[in-house]
Scaffold this motif. Structure first.
Motif, PDB file in Angstrom:
ATOM      1  N   GLU A  10      83.043  63.441  22.900  1.00 28.44           N
ATOM      2  CA  GLU A  10      82.361  64.139  23.984  1.00 28.44           C
ATOM      3  C   GLU A  10      81.733  65.390  23.382  1.00 28.44           C
ATOM      4  O   GLU A  10      82.313  66.006  22.488  1.00 28.44           O
ATOM      5  CB  GLU A  10      83.329  64.514  25.106  1.00 28.44           C
ATOM      6  CG  GLU A  10      84.064  63.334  25.733  1.00 28.44           C
ATOM      7  CD  GLU A  10      83.168  62.358  26.463  1.00 28.44           C
ATOM      8  OE1 GLU A  10      81.995  62.721  26.734  1.00 28.44           O
ATOM      9  OE2 GLU A  10      83.619  61.244  26.758  1.00 28.44           O
ATOM     10  N   TRP A  11      80.550  65.743  23.892  1.00 33.60           N
ATOM     11  CA  TRP A  11      79.873  66.901  23.327  1.00 33.60           C
ATOM     12  C   TRP A  11      79.106  67.664  24.389  1.00 33.60           C
ATOM     13  O   TRP A  11      78.848  67.177  25.487  1.00 33.60           O
ATOM     14  CB  TRP A  11      78.936  66.487  22.194  1.00 33.60           C
ATOM     15  CG  TRP A  11      77.886  65.481  22.557  1.00 33.60           C
ATOM     16  CD1 TRP A  11      76.724  65.687  23.242  1.00 33.60           C
ATOM     17  CD2 TRP A  11      77.891  64.077  22.241  1.00 33.60           C
ATOM     18  NE1 TRP A  11      76.013  64.527  23.374  1.00 33.60           N
ATOM     19  CE2 TRP A  11      76.703  63.519  22.765  1.00 33.60           C
ATOM     20  CE3 TRP A  11      78.784  63.246  21.552  1.00 33.60           C
ATOM     21  CZ2 TRP A  11      76.389  62.175  22.629  1.00 33.60           C
ATOM     22  CZ3 TRP A  11      78.471  61.906  21.422  1.00 33.60           C
ATOM     23  CH2 TRP A  11      77.290  61.377  21.954  1.00 33.60           C
ATOM     24  N   ASN A  12      78.729  68.870  24.024  1.00 35.70           N
ATOM     25  CA  ASN A  12      77.905  69.733  24.874  1.00 35.70           C
ATOM     26  C   ASN A  12      76.603  69.981  24.138  1.00 35.70           C
ATOM     27  O   ASN A  12      76.604  70.365  22.966  1.00 35.70           O
ATOM     28  CB  ASN A  12      78.626  71.057  25.139  1.00 35.70           C
ATOM     29  CG  ASN A  12      77.821  71.972  26.040  1.00 35.70           C
ATOM     30  OD1 ASN A  12      77.503  71.622  27.165  1.00 35.70           O
ATOM     31  ND2 ASN A  12      77.487  73.166  25.538  1.00 35.70           N
ATOM     32  N   THR A  13      75.495  69.738  24.799  1.00 36.66           N
ATOM     33  CA  THR A  13      74.196  69.903  24.149  1.00 36.66           C
ATOM     34  C   THR A  13      73.714  71.344  24.284  1.00 36.66           C
ATOM     35  O   THR A  13      73.624  71.883  25.383  1.00 36.66           O
ATOM     36  CB  THR A  13      73.158  68.950  24.754  1.00 36.66           C
ATOM     37  OG1 THR A  13      73.610  67.601  24.574  1.00 36.66           O
ATOM     38  CG2 THR A  13      71.808  69.116  24.067  1.00 36.66           C
ATOM     39  N   THR A  14      73.445  71.961  23.133  1.00 35.74           N
ATOM     40  CA  THR A  14      72.892  73.306  23.101  1.00 35.74           C
ATOM     41  C   THR A  14      71.662  73.292  22.210  1.00 35.74           C
ATOM     42  O   THR A  14      71.235  72.234  21.749  1.00 35.74           O
ATOM     43  CB  THR A  14      73.943  74.313  22.574  1.00 35.74           C
ATOM     44  OG1 THR A  14      73.423  75.636  22.673  1.00 35.74           O
ATOM     45  CG2 THR A  14      74.326  74.012  21.133  1.00 35.74           C
ATOM     46  N   PHE A  15      71.066  74.443  21.959  1.00 29.81           N
ATOM     47  CA  PHE A  15      69.868  74.528  21.118  1.00 29.81           C
ATOM     48  C   PHE A  15      70.039  75.644  20.096  1.00 29.81           C
ATOM     49  O   PHE A  15      70.730  76.635  20.345  1.00 29.81           O
ATOM     50  CB  PHE A  15      68.617  74.804  21.972  1.00 29.81           C
ATOM     51  CG  PHE A  15      68.202  73.646  22.826  1.00 29.81           C
ATOM     52  CD1 PHE A  15      67.241  72.752  22.380  1.00 29.81           C
ATOM     53  CD2 PHE A  15      68.787  73.428  24.067  1.00 29.81           C
ATOM     54  CE1 PHE A  15      66.868  71.676  23.164  1.00 29.81           C
ATOM     55  CE2 PHE A  15      68.420  72.356  24.852  1.00 29.81           C
ATOM     56  CZ  PHE A  15      67.452  71.476  24.402  1.00 29.81           C
ATOM     57  N   TYR A  16      69.418  75.449  18.932  1.00 31.46           N
ATOM     58  CA  TYR A  16      69.385  76.492  17.918  1.00 31.46           C
ATOM     59  C   TYR A  16      68.056  76.411  17.185  1.00 31.46           C
ATOM     60  O   TYR A  16      67.318  75.444  17.335  1.00 31.46           O
ATOM     61  CB  TYR A  16      70.558  76.339  16.940  1.00 31.46           C
ATOM     62  CG  TYR A  16      70.401  75.183  15.962  1.00 31.46           C
ATOM     63  CD1 TYR A  16      69.966  75.397  14.660  1.00 31.46           C
ATOM     64  CD2 TYR A  16      70.690  73.871  16.348  1.00 31.46           C
ATOM     65  CE1 TYR A  16      69.825  74.349  13.772  1.00 31.46           C
ATOM     66  CE2 TYR A  16      70.542  72.823  15.471  1.00 31.46           C
ATOM     67  CZ  TYR A  16      70.116  73.064  14.171  1.00 31.46           C
ATOM     68  OH  TYR A  16      69.965  72.018  13.291  1.00 31.46           O
ATOM     69  N   ARG A  58      77.000  78.927  23.921  1.00 28.37           N
ATOM     70  CA  ARG A  58      77.433  80.103  24.678  1.00 28.37           C
ATOM     71  C   ARG A  58      78.135  79.696  25.965  1.00 28.37           C
ATOM     72  O   ARG A  58      79.029  80.390  26.434  1.00 28.37           O
ATOM     73  CB  ARG A  58      76.221  80.985  24.998  1.00 28.37           C
ATOM     74  CG  ARG A  58      75.588  81.616  23.768  1.00 28.37           C
ATOM     75  CD  ARG A  58      74.472  82.566  24.175  1.00 28.37           C
ATOM     76  NE  ARG A  58      73.868  83.202  23.011  1.00 28.37           N
ATOM     77  CZ  ARG A  58      72.875  84.093  23.071  1.00 28.37           C
ATOM     78  NH1 ARG A  58      72.376  84.435  24.273  1.00 28.37           N
ATOM     79  NH2 ARG A  58      72.388  84.630  21.982  1.00 28.37           N
ATOM     80  N   LYS A  59      77.707  78.581  26.523  1.00 29.55           N
ATOM     81  CA  LYS A  59      78.330  78.084  27.740  1.00 29.55           C
ATOM     82  C   LYS A  59      78.171  76.580  27.790  1.00 29.55           C
ATOM     83  O   LYS A  59      77.305  76.000  27.115  1.00 29.55           O
ATOM     84  CB  LYS A  59      77.689  78.724  28.977  1.00 29.55           C
ATOM     85  CG  LYS A  59      76.226  78.352  29.180  1.00 29.55           C
ATOM     86  CD  LYS A  59      75.669  78.937  30.475  1.00 29.55           C
ATOM     87  CE  LYS A  59      74.213  78.495  30.685  1.00 29.55           C
ATOM     88  NZ  LYS A  59      73.669  79.018  31.964  1.00 29.55           N
ATOM     89  N   LEU A  60      79.002  75.941  28.583  1.00 25.06           N
ATOM     90  CA  LEU A  60      78.891  74.497  28.781  1.00 25.06           C
ATOM     91  C   LEU A  60      77.814  74.210  29.810  1.00 25.06           C
ATOM     92  O   LEU A  60      77.723  74.890  30.833  1.00 25.06           O
ATOM     93  CB  LEU A  60      80.226  73.918  29.248  1.00 25.06           C
ATOM     94  CG  LEU A  60      81.397  74.030  28.269  1.00 25.06           C
ATOM     95  CD1 LEU A  60      82.613  73.330  28.851  1.00 25.06           C
ATOM     96  CD2 LEU A  60      81.057  73.460  26.909  1.00 25.06           C
TER      97      LEU A  60
END
Length: 318
Positions: A10-16, A58-60
């Motif tokens: 399971e994962w949380n999609t973020t950006f960098y 930073r957040k889900l």
């Protein structure tokens, strides 16, 4: 291949932002579950499970909360107390062993796992190599006989009339259900063997192709003679070199000409193998989507060059 590792993440999609300053997505792992299973008998031999404290996010995202069967505060608490990937990644790798064979429902989890190792700059042991199978595709072929619509894991469990005591969309629960589906398929199909999804083939096959071996860097395979000085597979004459264009993060294409057979495309593709890169080269006459990607990337480069040229001209005039 006597032992399989069933895997679900399971994962949380973020950006960098990458080195070029582009904002790119990153699927940061927040839960990993795996079970070692006997390939022939389907018996569960060992298991690994952990939540992962996110570092890049930073957040889900709201979508993450919607997909997982946890209350918000419950999930936050689980992740707050969990180890980070810098600690968990090497531990999980050691548990998997030097040459793991993964089985997943779908074809995304192993790729995301390797991306997390790359993002956190964690290296693999020398000679580490993994293989993976998509049980969803195998189920489609053997049970449903229809490749039109990909069945969810819940649909497969329901169709096989397996007990559903646990929620879906938890890494541990989904790994357990995937093992149950595999066991049911072993019972249904005598001498069942795992098999890979065939690669997508659009257009005509290549005139020539060659494995370029494994290298330490992504594009080191291009230094080989067959790539540096390509010849036409039809007549053996040298191909006049054009310009290498990077069409995807793992593909570079050169468009050249043979005096007799005119335009040809040389494509070099790479795939990640642990900390190294395996390369493959192919020459096409009718390149189909490869040619389209080349033309699209070339138009973009030429447009940038024209804009840059106009900017310099205006500076000189000013």
């Amino acid at each position: 291949m006597a032992e399989l590792i069933f895997l679900d993440l399971e994962w949380n999609t973020t950006f960098y932002r990458n080195k070029s300053g582009e904002r790119v997505p990153f699927h940061e792992l927040i839960e990993v579950a795996a079970m070692k299973v006997s390939q022939e008998a389907g018996a569960m031999l060992d298991s690994f499970h952990s939540y992962i404290h996110p570092k890049a996010s930073r957040k889900l995202e709201s979508r993450t909360y919607r997909l997982l069967p946890y209350e918000r505060e419950e999930l936050r608490s689980l992740l707050a107390e969990a180890p980070g990937f810098l600690d968990l990644g090497p531990e999980f790798l050691h548990w998997c062993g030097p040459n793991p064979v993964f089985v997943e429902w779908g074809n995304n989890d192993v790729e995301v796992l390797l991306q997390n190792f790359e993002y956190h700059r964690l290296s693999f042991d020398e000679g580490w190599k993994c293989e993976y199978f998509d049980l969803q595709y195998i189920y489609q072929k053997l049970v449903e006989g229809d490749l039109g619509c990909q069945p969810s894991l819940e649909k497969a469990v329901t169709e096989l009339e397996l007990e559903m005591e646990l929620d879906f969309h938890s890494a541990w629960n989904d790994t357990y259900y995937t093992v149950l589906v595999y066991q049911a398929m072993l019972d249904r199909f005598e001498n069942m063997a795992l098999f890979h999804r065939p690669p997508k083939q659009k257009g005509l096959p290549p005139l020539w192709e060659k494995e370029l071996g494994v290298h330490d860097t992504r594009w080191a395979c291009k230094n080989q003679k067959e790539v540096c000085s390509p010849c036409c597979p039809l007549c053996g004459e040298p191909i006049s070199a054009g310009r290498w264009i990077r069409t995807t993060p793992t593909e570079q294409v050169l468009r050249g000409k043979c005096k007799e057979h005119r335009r040809l495309y040389l494509a070099v593709t790479v795939t990640r193998e642990g900390s190294q890169w395996a390369g493959k080269a192919a020459i096409y006459k009718e390149a189909g989507p490869i040619a389209e990607r080349y033309r699209k990337a070339m138009r973009k480069i030429q447009g940038n060059e024209r804009r840059c040229g106009r900017g310099k001209s205006e500076e000189a005039a000013g």
